[in-house]
Design an enzyme around this catalytic site. Structure first.
Site, mmCIF file in Angstrom:
data_model
loop_
_atom_site.group_PDB
_atom_site.id
_atom_site.type_symbol
_atom_site.label_atom_id
_atom_site.label_comp_id
_atom_site.label_asym_id
_atom_site.label_seq_id
_atom_site.Cartn_x
_atom_site.Cartn_y
_atom_site.Cartn_z
ATOM 1 N N ASP A 11 57.022 -126.748 -76.481
ATOM 2 C CA ASP A 11 55.911 -127.601 -76.892
ATOM 3 C C ASP A 11 55.808 -128.732 -75.881
ATOM 4 O O ASP A 11 56.798 -129.419 -75.605
ATOM 5 C CB ASP A 11 56.159 -128.191 -78.280
ATOM 6 C CG ASP A 11 56.040 -127.150 -79.388
ATOM 7 O OD1 ASP A 11 55.439 -126.097 -79.133
ATOM 8 O OD2 ASP A 11 56.548 -127.403 -80.487
ATOM 9 N N ASP A 130 49.482 -121.894 -88.317
ATOM 10 C CA ASP A 130 50.350 -122.942 -88.854
ATOM 11 C C ASP A 130 50.070 -123.031 -90.348
ATOM 12 O O ASP A 130 48.964 -123.391 -90.757
ATOM 13 C CB ASP A 130 50.073 -124.291 -88.191
ATOM 14 C CG ASP A 130 50.345 -124.261 -86.689
ATOM 15 O OD1 ASP A 130 51.183 -123.449 -86.254
ATOM 16 O OD2 ASP A 130 49.725 -125.061 -85.957
#
Length: 271
Positions: A11, A130
């Site tokens: 990330d 998500d």
């Protein structure tokens, strides 16, 4: 049985690898290009490279960073973050990515999934989902016989969030997973927002629910904390691959340790 994959996730925020808890409290974890090179040498099967600020701040994905990663690694890697058009996909694939990942844009413009699959093949299109648990509802059913005339069945629900976990969509995660498969996605990257960064274990119920609802590979993400968690995701959870970040970035576990453990458990992995 196909070999299960172990995938480190990078990330990236402002050009640095970061990791947080439940999508917030981010802390620095290193240079993405150097991290990618280390993981390649350590035996990772693939890499996922996500610019977690690109969507929220309406920035284009950093193409130059993808090129730099491509020069350093020799395993497949996925790039995502801020991808809004087929041209964005093309630019990333030309930069060296093997797959692209879309999340917010797929929700807002589902036709983008189909357009990407038609242009580059389903194998190049990963849809990231998500999901946050929003209820543990119970439904009561009547039985025709037995001492217990009624029985309660758990019926959990998960909602899809976008923009780095900041925006609820109202979409049911299982129904959305089935739709992205119909639209041509080749793989689902499934992150439990409840488990993300906690190291308390993957959400096996969520992972299993999605994996059984679709026929494309599912990558489990969010919550890895022990060797056992990887094995659980790949067996009980039905995932095809397990993704982790904090564990690997901070060297709490190595990819070699994970693969050796999985092999000992009879789970096929690439050595």
């Amino acid at each position: 049985m196909l070999a299960k994959r172990i995938i480190p996730c990078l990330d990236v925020k402002d050009g640095r690898v970061v990791k947080g808890i439940n999508f917030v409290q981010l802390r620095d974890a290193g240079d993405p290009v150097e991290q990618a090179k280390v993981y390649d040498q350590a035996g990772a099967d693939e890499l996922v490279f996500l610019d977690i600020t690109a969507t929220h701040e309406a920035r284009d994905t950093v193409i130059e960073m993808a090129k730099a990663v491509a020069e350093q690694v020799f395993i497949p890697f996925t790039v995502g973050g801020g991808i809004r058009t087929v041209d964005d996909m093309r630019a990333l694939l030309r930069a060296g990515a093997d797959k692209i990942s879309i999340n917010s844009a797929a929700v807002r413009h589902p036709e983008l999934i189909t357009q990407g699959a038609q242009a580059f093949g389903s194998q190049a299109i990963v849809v990231a989902i998500d999901a946050r648990r929003i209820s543990d509802q119970y439904s009561v059913t009547s039985e025709q016989s037995g001492d217990n005339p009624q029985s309660a069945i758990r019926n959990p629900k998960w909602e899809v969030f976008v923009s780095g976990g900041r925006t609820p969509t109202g979409l049911d995660a299982i129904e959305w997973a089935q739709e992205v498969e119909r639209r041509g996605a080749g793989e689902i990257l499934l992150t439990s927002m409840d488990g993300d960064g906690t190291q308390a274990g993957y959400d096996l119920e969520l992972t299993r629910a999605i994996a059984t609802a679709v026929n494309i590979p599912v990558i489990a993400s969010g919550g890895a904390g022990t060797l056992e968690h990887f094995a659980q995701a790949l067996t009980e959870g039905g995932a095809d691959a397990a993704l982790a970040a904090s564990l690997f970035h901070y060297k709490q576990l190595t990819i070699t340790e994970v693969k050796e453990y999985l092999s000992q458990q009879g789970i096929p992995v690439r050595q």
